[in-house]
Structures are given as structure tokens and as C-alpha cells.
Design an enzyme around this catalytic site. Structure first.
Site, PDB file in Angstrom:
ATOM      1  N   LYS A  88       0.840  -1.201   0.000  1.00 50.28           N
ATOM      2  CA  LYS A  88       0.000   0.000   0.000  1.00 50.28           C
ATOM      3  C   LYS A  88       0.877   1.253   0.000  1.00 50.28           C
ATOM      4  O   LYS A  88       2.043   1.215   0.382  1.00 50.28           O
ATOM      5  CB  LYS A  88      -0.894   0.018   1.248  1.00 50.28           C
ATOM      6  CG  LYS A  88      -1.862  -1.163   1.314  1.00 50.28           C
ATOM      7  CD  LYS A  88      -3.078  -0.936   0.431  1.00 50.28           C
ATOM      8  CE  LYS A  88      -3.922  -2.174   0.327  1.00 50.28           C
ATOM      9  NZ  LYS A  88      -3.462  -3.129  -0.671  1.00 50.28           N
ATOM     10  N   ASP A  89       0.252   2.379  -0.396  1.00 54.97           N
ATOM     11  CA  ASP A  89       0.957   3.663  -0.397  1.00 54.97           C
ATOM     12  C   ASP A  89       1.543   3.950   0.985  1.00 54.97           C
ATOM     13  O   ASP A  89       0.924   3.633   2.001  1.00 54.97           O
ATOM     14  CB  ASP A  89      -0.017   4.802  -0.731  1.00 54.97           C
ATOM     15  CG  ASP A  89      -0.575   4.676  -2.130  1.00 54.97           C
ATOM     16  OD1 ASP A  89      -0.077   5.378  -3.015  1.00 54.97           O
ATOM     17  OD2 ASP A  89      -1.501   3.866  -2.335  1.00 54.97           O
ATOM     18  N   LYS A  90       2.720   4.586   1.002  1.00 58.89           N
ATOM     19  CA  LYS A  90       3.336   4.927   2.292  1.00 58.89           C
ATOM     20  C   LYS A  90       2.609   6.114   2.928  1.00 58.89           C
ATOM     21  O   LYS A  90       2.078   6.007   4.017  1.00 58.89           O
ATOM     22  CB  LYS A  90       4.826   5.254   2.111  1.00 58.89           C
ATOM     23  CG  LYS A  90       5.496   5.667   3.425  1.00 58.89           C
ATOM     24  CD  LYS A  90       6.932   6.120   3.223  1.00 58.89           C
ATOM     25  CE  LYS A  90       7.607   6.426   4.554  1.00 58.89           C
ATOM     26  NZ  LYS A  90       7.079   7.637   5.207  1.00 58.89           N
TER      27      LYS A  90
END
EC number: 5.4.99.27
Length: 441
Positions: A88-90
């Protein structure tokens, strides 16, 4: 209305148009971490038995790999025992399932990490894996919009109307697939497919890009001109660990350019050829749109794929559209049971015929693509037989508009939508914002 100019970085990755001709909102993403919320949708239901402990992980501003590494360290176990369905996106607030092999639920009470919440869901006989992921729900705030809330609402309504009319947005591969600051992965992939590992290695190690810091550009330029890897290691920043590893290999094994790729993680070296396929796919998709062929109505010669049990496009089940089947196929497409596709070319790809087939072969010819080259004899793990991917991302964003409390005098909007796995939220957002992807955040 004049078509809007596409940013240069998108042209470099094969995207040269917007499918909507409406005004862009502008604005920016992720001013706060909570402006980007992602929740995983899976098809799993956990029980009480099994060697895998399954948890719901909610994390704020954590990279997935960094988190699993940290978790393994605290639990004093191998990182290989921890599985996720997708990274997932940071810079986001994300919720997803993870599994840990052979561990007691009480062990989780040891975990006290900032901005991390772990909730035990149950146990399972199988680990969480990519196949469990159906898609993701997004709640995304766009801030710093110059137009008033009323004007913002009007722009959104116009774009939404266009998106609904065309059945969604083109399912492009976004800049994340190619490297945001340095869109080089597809160029490396192209050189690999052409059998030129020396060129591929030098592109990855030493090709400077304008958006990079000055000292990085200078270090790359020096190695590009001199091939002095020993000297280069003194100036390459430590954060360029992959390039440094390749240079170390070339110091010990001069001229072994294909071997230099073997020091990279598997998910990275496989990404090069995949990025090149993605670039070709983006080009074919743009050409189809420019030719005025619909993305949600099949024509003779198209190849469609069908819906799987999860309601997602399944590229392993395809059929070519004929004059006899075109009407029936379009009924299936209308009801979301079939999807028009374009190729991610490889050494064993099925291509369309008719007008869509002409577009596909024309792009391959213009780019001088050799399909046999995707069978990478010098590095078989990089080979790809190819596949097909649905051309349309069916999406119906809901939105709210208001004044932006973080930027007085500006507006904000909150967009909510669901996407199937393997698709990018920025592919949807680009049609609404129409800004340079590097300026989005």
C-alpha cells in the site's frame, strides 16, 4: 474545446491524452496523511483453526516492506513468515489483512508501534496472498483548489458526467509503474528485450534525470562517461543501494552486465520488462482513443475477457469478437460481465484482428518491438509470455466539496471510489485534476 496538454512525464510513459475534455481542478494530494485513505477489499473469511494468524493492520505513513521488516524484528521471526495481499501507499492511512505463520495471538500484545493498529481476526490454514485481494476502497482529499466551492462542484459534475458516459476512465499504467522521479524502468526493459544488457545496466545505473538532486546527477554522469565503477561508488549516495550493488558486481565481474541484474531483488528485476510492456500498452490504448474507437463497446476483432467469481476481469478467459457475436458481447460488456482488452505483449500473446488488431500491430511496428525478445534467454526469470488487460477502469466517484481549512481562501473535495486490484487511483485522479503527477502530492 481544445484538448488539454498532457505533462511531459506522462508522454514519456506512453500517455499522451486525457479522455475527458473538461477543465482540471488543479489542487494537490496528501497535504495530510489522512487525505489519502485506502481500505483493502478481500474475499477471505477467517476461522478459528490453522497455523496462520490473520490480522487487520491499519497503518499511518508506513511503507509496507518497512513495516513487515520491523514486525519480524520485534517478534524475532523471519520476515518470510509474514504475508500481505498487496503493498500500500506509504503516505496514506491504509487498512489491510496480513498473516503470520505459526504464532500465538498473545504475541501481538508485544507490538507497540507508533501509528500502527493490529487487530486479530482469526486463524486460517492458508496465508494471506495476492489472489485474496479483490480491490481497494479510496477516500481521497484534493486540497488547495483555486476555484470557489461552487465552481469546483461544477467542474466535478462535468468531469463525472463524461466519465459515466464513457463507462469509466482509460486503465492506464500510472507513473508509479515506471518510477516517479526517474521514469527509466521501461527503457531498461526495452534494452533487455532487445538483448542489450550492457545498455540496460548503464541506463539503470548511470542515466541522470532532471528531477534528481544535483549531486546524484553529477555522480551518474561521471559513471556514464567513464565506466569507472570503483570511483563512482565514492560519490553515489548510500540510498542508491541497488545501483551500488550492481556496480560492486561489475567491479568483481567486469563486463558481466546480465549478472549485474541478478544482485537485485526478484520483484525489481522482473519490473523492467513489465514496465516496457506497460509502456506499449499505454501507447496502444491512446491510439485506440485517438482513432475514435469506444472503450466500452466492442468492435469486430476485439479480444474481450470475462468476469471471474469476484466480479473482476479475468485475463486468462478471453474470446475474439466476430460479426456474429458482437451484439451479444456488447450486452455482456454493458452488464459488466465482459471487458475489452489490449495487450501487454510478450513472446506468446494473443493479438486482436480487424481495426483493433491494426492499431496493435502498427504500434509494435513503430516501436520496432521484437516479440521473441520477451523470451530472455540470458536471464530466463525476466521472460514474459505476455497477457491482456482491460482497457477501461469502471469507476463512479462520489464527491463532497467544501472550503479548505488548511489553505484559507481555497477549496477542497473528497472523492470516494472503489478500484479493482492492479489499478491506480492516480489514473482516476488525473482526469479530474489534470496536473503534473510530480506536483500532485
Amino acid at each position: 474545446m481544445q484538448p488539454m496538454e498532457v505533462p511531459e512525464i506522462e508522454k514519456q510513459i506512453g500517455i499522451n491524452l486525457y479522455s475527458t475534455n473538461t477543465e482540471g481542478l488543479g489542487g494537490r494530494l496528501r497535504q495530510e496523511v489522512e487525505d489519502f485513505i485506502v481500505k483493502e477489499i478481500t474475499n477471505r473469511e477467517e476461522g478459528k483453526d490453522g497455523r496462520y494468524l490473520v490480522l487487520e493492520l491499519t497503518k499511518r505513513d508506513w511503507d509496507t516492506h518497512h513495516f513487515t521488516r520491523t514486525l519480524a524484528k520485534i517478534l524475532q521471526i523471519s520476515q518470510k513468515r509474514i504475508s500481505v495481499a498487496g503493498t500500500k501507499d506509504k503516505r496514506a492511512l491504509t487498512t489491510q489483512k496480513i498473516s503470520i505463520f505459526d504464532i500465538d495471538a498473545l504475541e501481538i500484545e508485544k507490538i507497540h508501534l507508533k501509528d500502527v493498529e493490529l487487530k486479530v481476526l482469526g486463524r486460517s490454514r492458508k496465508s494471506v496472498e495476492l489472489g485474496d485481494l479483490w480491490g481497494n476502497e479510496f477516500i481521497i482529499t484534493i486540497r488547495d483548489i483555486s476555484s470557489s466551492p461552487e465552481e469546483t462542484r461544477t467542474i466535478l459534475e462535468k468531469t463525472n458526467s463524461k466519465v459515466l458516459t464513457q463507462g469509466g476512465v482509460p486503465n492506464f499504467f500510472g507513473v508509479q509503474r515506471f518510477g516517479s522521479v526517474r521514469s527509466v524502468t521501461h527503457l531498461v526493459g526495452k534494452a533487455i528485450v532487445e538483448g542489450n544488457f550492457e545498455k540496460a545496466a548503464m541506463l539503470y545505473i548511470a542515466e541522470p534525470f532532471p528531477e534528481e538532486p544535483e549531486e546524484t546527477k553529477a555522480a551518474r554522469q561521471f559513471v556514464k562517461e567513464t565506466r569507472d565503477f570503483k570511483e563512482g561508488l565514492k560519490t553515489y549516495p548510500l540510498r542508491l543501494g541497488h545501483e551500488r550493488a550492481m556496480m560492486n558486481h561489475l567491479i568483481s565481474n567486469p563486463e558481466d552486465y546480465s549478472g549485474a541484474f541478478s544482485v537485485l531483488p526478484k520483484n525489481l528485476y522482473r519490473m523492467f520488462v513489465h514496465a516496457y510492456q506497460s509502456y506499449i500498452y499505454n501507447m496502444i490504448l491512446c491510439r485506440r482513443i485517438e482513432s475514435g474507437i469506444s472503450l466500452n463497446r466492442a468492435v469486430e476483432g476485439d479480444i474481450v475477457c470475462f468476469r471471474n467469481e469476484a466480479g473482476l476481469p479475468d485475463s486468462s478467459k478471453t474470446e475474439k469478437v466476430t460479426s456474429e457475436t458482437v451484439n451479444a458481447m456488447n450486452r455482456l460488456i454493458k452488464h459488466g460481465r465482459a471487458f475489452i482488452t489490449a495487450p501487454l505483449p510478450g513472446f506468446n500473446t494473443e493479438f486482436a484482428s480487424g481495426v483493433p488488431g491494426e492499431i496493435e500491430s502498427k504500434i509494435l511496428k513503430e516501436l520496432r518491438v521484437s516479440l521473441e525478445g520477451f523470451n530472455v534467454e540470458e536471464f530466463p526469470e525476466m521472460s514474459s509470455k505476455g497477457t491482456r488487460r482491460e482497457v477501461l477502469l469502471q469507476v463512479e466517484p462520489k464527491f463532497e466539496v467544501g472550503e479548505d481549512e488548511l489553505n484559507p481562501g481555497k477549496s477542497k473535495t473528497v472523492l470516494e471510489f472503489m478500484l479493482p486490484k492492479g489499478s491506480y487511483a492516480t489514473t482516476v485522479l488525473r482526469e479530474y485534476m489534470k496536473v503534473d503527477p510530480l506536483q500532485m502530492s
